[in-house]
Design a protein around this motif. Sequence first.
Motif, PDB file in Angstrom:
ATOM      1  N   ALA A  89       0.792  -1.054   0.048  1.00  0.00           N
ATOM      2  CA  ALA A  89      -0.077   0.125   0.077  1.00  0.00           C
ATOM      3  C   ALA A  89       0.692   1.467   0.025  1.00  0.00           C
ATOM      4  O   ALA A  89       0.451   2.217  -0.618  1.00  0.00           O
ATOM      5  CB  ALA A  89      -0.768   0.188   1.482  1.00  0.00           C
ATOM      6  N   PHE A  90       2.000   1.189   0.750  1.00  0.00           N
ATOM      7  CA  PHE A  90       2.930   2.347   0.581  1.00  0.00           C
ATOM      8  C   PHE A  90       3.439   2.474  -0.706  1.00  0.00           C
ATOM      9  O   PHE A  90       3.614   3.759  -1.299  1.00  0.00           O
ATOM     10  CB  PHE A  90       3.964   2.187   1.746  1.00  0.00           C
ATOM     11  CG  PHE A  90       3.698   2.836   2.984  1.00  0.00           C
ATOM     12  CD1 PHE A  90       4.393   3.897   3.560  1.00  0.00           C
ATOM     13  CD2 PHE A  90       2.627   2.417   3.875  1.00  0.00           C
ATOM     14  CE1 PHE A  90       4.364   4.382   5.068  1.00  0.00           C
ATOM     15  CE2 PHE A  90       2.340   2.880   5.077  1.00  0.00           C
ATOM     16  CZ  PHE A  90       3.195   3.966   5.488  1.00  0.00           C
ATOM     17  N   HIS A  91       3.687   1.413  -1.413  1.00  0.00           N
ATOM     18  CA  HIS A  91       4.076   1.654  -2.660  1.00  0.00           C
ATOM     19  C   HIS A  91       3.199   2.211  -3.797  1.00  0.00           C
ATOM     20  O   HIS A  91       3.423   2.983  -4.497  1.00  0.00           O
ATOM     21  CB  HIS A  91       4.625   0.269  -3.233  1.00  0.00           C
ATOM     22  CG  HIS A  91       5.337   0.231  -4.816  1.00  0.00           C
ATOM     23  ND1 HIS A  91       4.431  -0.373  -5.749  1.00  0.00           N
ATOM     24  CD2 HIS A  91       6.483   0.417  -5.318  1.00  0.00           C
ATOM     25  CE1 HIS A  91       4.947  -0.113  -6.894  1.00  0.00           C
ATOM     26  NE2 HIS A  91       6.178   0.196  -6.638  1.00  0.00           N
ATOM     27  N   ASP A  92       1.924   1.491  -3.433  1.00  0.00           N
ATOM     28  CA  ASP A  92       0.907   1.867  -4.413  1.00  0.00           C
ATOM     29  C   ASP A  92       0.331   3.465  -4.371  1.00  0.00           C
ATOM     30  O   ASP A  92       0.055   3.685  -5.331  1.00  0.00           O
ATOM     31  CB  ASP A  92      -0.396   0.924  -4.129  1.00  0.00           C
ATOM     32  CG  ASP A  92      -0.037  -0.472  -4.457  1.00  0.00           C
ATOM     33  OD1 ASP A  92       1.154  -0.655  -5.473  1.00  0.00           O
ATOM     34  OD2 ASP A  92      -0.911  -1.432  -4.166  1.00  0.00           O
ATOM     35  N   ASN A  93       0.508   3.787  -3.228  1.00  0.00           N
ATOM     36  CA  ASN A  93      -0.228   5.173  -2.660  1.00  0.00           C
ATOM     37  C   ASN A  93       1.077   6.304  -2.691  1.00  0.00           C
ATOM     38  O   ASN A  93       1.029   7.126  -2.253  1.00  0.00           O
ATOM     39  CB  ASN A  93      -0.830   5.194  -1.404  1.00  0.00           C
ATOM     40  CG  ASN A  93      -1.978   4.472  -1.549  1.00  0.00           C
ATOM     41  OD1 ASN A  93      -3.021   4.878  -2.109  1.00  0.00           O
ATOM     42  ND2 ASN A  93      -2.152   3.275  -1.215  1.00  0.00           N
ATOM     43  N   HIS A  94       2.387   5.923  -3.231  1.00  0.00           N
ATOM     44  CA  HIS A  94       3.408   6.884  -3.191  1.00  0.00           C
ATOM     45  C   HIS A  94       3.474   7.337  -1.869  1.00  0.00           C
ATOM     46  O   HIS A  94       3.759   8.708  -1.842  1.00  0.00           O
ATOM     47  CB  HIS A  94       3.251   7.686  -4.342  1.00  0.00           C
ATOM     48  CG  HIS A  94       2.835   7.161  -5.812  1.00  0.00           C
ATOM     49  ND1 HIS A  94       3.784   6.614  -6.315  1.00  0.00           N
ATOM     50  CD2 HIS A  94       1.638   7.318  -6.460  1.00  0.00           C
ATOM     51  CE1 HIS A  94       2.865   6.112  -7.618  1.00  0.00           C
ATOM     52  NE2 HIS A  94       1.863   6.394  -7.353  1.00  0.00           N
ATOM     53  N   ALA A  95       3.717   6.537  -0.939  1.00  0.00           N
ATOM     54  CA  ALA A  95       3.647   6.985   0.375  1.00  0.00           C
ATOM     55  C   ALA A  95       4.987   7.239   1.006  1.00  0.00           C
ATOM     56  O   ALA A  95       5.337   6.883   2.239  1.00  0.00           O
ATOM     57  CB  ALA A  95       3.055   6.158   1.196  1.00  0.00           C
ATOM     58  N   LEU A  96       5.976   7.587   0.389  1.00  0.00           N
ATOM     59  CA  LEU A  96       7.274   7.741   0.381  1.00  0.00           C
ATOM     60  C   LEU A  96       7.812   8.518  -0.210  1.00  0.00           C
ATOM     61  O   LEU A  96       7.555   9.015  -1.604  1.00  0.00           O
ATOM     62  CB  LEU A  96       8.110   6.473   0.472  1.00  0.00           C
ATOM     63  CG  LEU A  96       8.100   5.518  -0.683  1.00  0.00           C
ATOM     64  CD1 LEU A  96       9.568   5.833  -1.639  1.00  0.00           C
ATOM     65  CD2 LEU A  96       8.021   4.221  -0.595  1.00  0.00           C
ATOM     66  N   GLN A  97       9.041   9.659   0.229  1.00  0.00           N
ATOM     67  CA  GLN A  97       9.668  10.261  -0.795  1.00  0.00           C
ATOM     68  C   GLN A  97      11.230   9.934  -0.664  1.00  0.00           C
ATOM     69  O   GLN A  97      11.670   9.227  -1.536  1.00  0.00           O
ATOM     70  CB  GLN A  97       9.378  11.806  -0.408  1.00  0.00           C
ATOM     71  CG  GLN A  97      10.141  12.603  -1.412  1.00  0.00           C
ATOM     72  CD  GLN A  97       9.372  14.179  -1.402  1.00  0.00           C
ATOM     73  OE1 GLN A  97       8.113  14.202  -0.915  1.00  0.00           O
ATOM     74  NE2 GLN A  97      10.196  14.994  -2.054  1.00  0.00           N
ATOM     75  N   CYS A  98      11.788  10.328   0.280  1.00  0.00           N
ATOM     76  CA  CYS A  98      13.151   9.857   0.619  1.00  0.00           C
ATOM     77  C   CYS A  98      13.407   8.433   1.281  1.00  0.00           C
ATOM     78  O   CYS A  98      14.534   7.746   0.833  1.00  0.00           O
ATOM     79  CB  CYS A  98      13.759  11.011   1.381  1.00  0.00           C
ATOM     80  SG  CYS A  98      13.700  10.714   3.381  1.00  0.00           S
ATOM     81  N   GLY A  99      12.347   7.974   1.805  1.00  0.00           N
ATOM     82  CA  GLY A  99      12.244   6.585   2.206  1.00  0.00           C
ATOM     83  C   GLY A  99      12.844   6.473   3.646  1.00  0.00           C
ATOM     84  O   GLY A  99      12.882   5.431   4.123  1.00  0.00           O
ATOM     85  N   PHE A 100      13.442   7.458   4.163  1.00  0.00           N
ATOM     86  CA  PHE A 100      14.204   7.254   5.543  1.00  0.00           C
ATOM     87  C   PHE A 100      13.102   6.987   6.592  1.00  0.00           C
ATOM     88  O   PHE A 100      13.473   6.090   7.333  1.00  0.00           O
ATOM     89  CB  PHE A 100      14.896   8.581   5.855  1.00  0.00           C
ATOM     90  CG  PHE A 100      15.742   8.735   7.136  1.00  0.00           C
ATOM     91  CD1 PHE A 100      16.966   8.006   6.866  1.00  0.00           C
ATOM     92  CD2 PHE A 100      15.369   8.879   8.271  1.00  0.00           C
ATOM     93  CE1 PHE A 100      17.831   7.712   7.896  1.00  0.00           C
ATOM     94  CE2 PHE A 100      16.245   8.522   9.478  1.00  0.00           C
ATOM     95  CZ  PHE A 100      17.642   7.903   9.241  1.00  0.00           C
TER      96      PHE A 100
END
Length: 174
Positions: A89-100
């Motif tokens: 879900a984090f991948h599908d919803n673009h729920a990250l930017q830098c990923g830290f």
Amino acid sequence: MRITVTVDGTKYSDDVEPRQLLVHYLRERLGKVGTVVGCDTSNCGACTVHLDGHSVKSCSVLAVQADGSEVTTIEGLARDGQLHPVQQAFHDNHALQCGFCTPGMIMQSIDLLADDPDPDETAVREGLEGNLCRCTGYQNIVRAVRDAAAKMSGGAGPEAERVGESQQVAGGGN
């Protein structure tokens, strides 16, 4: 001091310094570098792991306190090449930017969903308030948690709803 701990399904027995933090044991001894050292003060939540099924900030837990326990890190979530539904879900919803912050956010989200399988937006925001993100503004993180909740309970989730809405706008629906 000797500890025995199961991490991501593998049992380890090691000698550790009594003052060694769990986050440093996981990263330095076991190579679990997905567990991030953020602030070292338990303010950011980047180091969140599950200890006996509940989220903890591993920078505030001594390795000796984990003796006899089961620890799950971000690396232990995927099974047979399949991402955990919250990871997906984090991948599908673009729920990250830098990923830290992402590993800690995901681990905290899983614990949140275990306690509340159908959280509204306010419950998600409150459930993640101990985890900080400086990039995304939280909108996509909240959307991802709600999407994971819906999919884990058998529903379509917000991602599918947005696809349906965009089809209607494009003339693909009523």
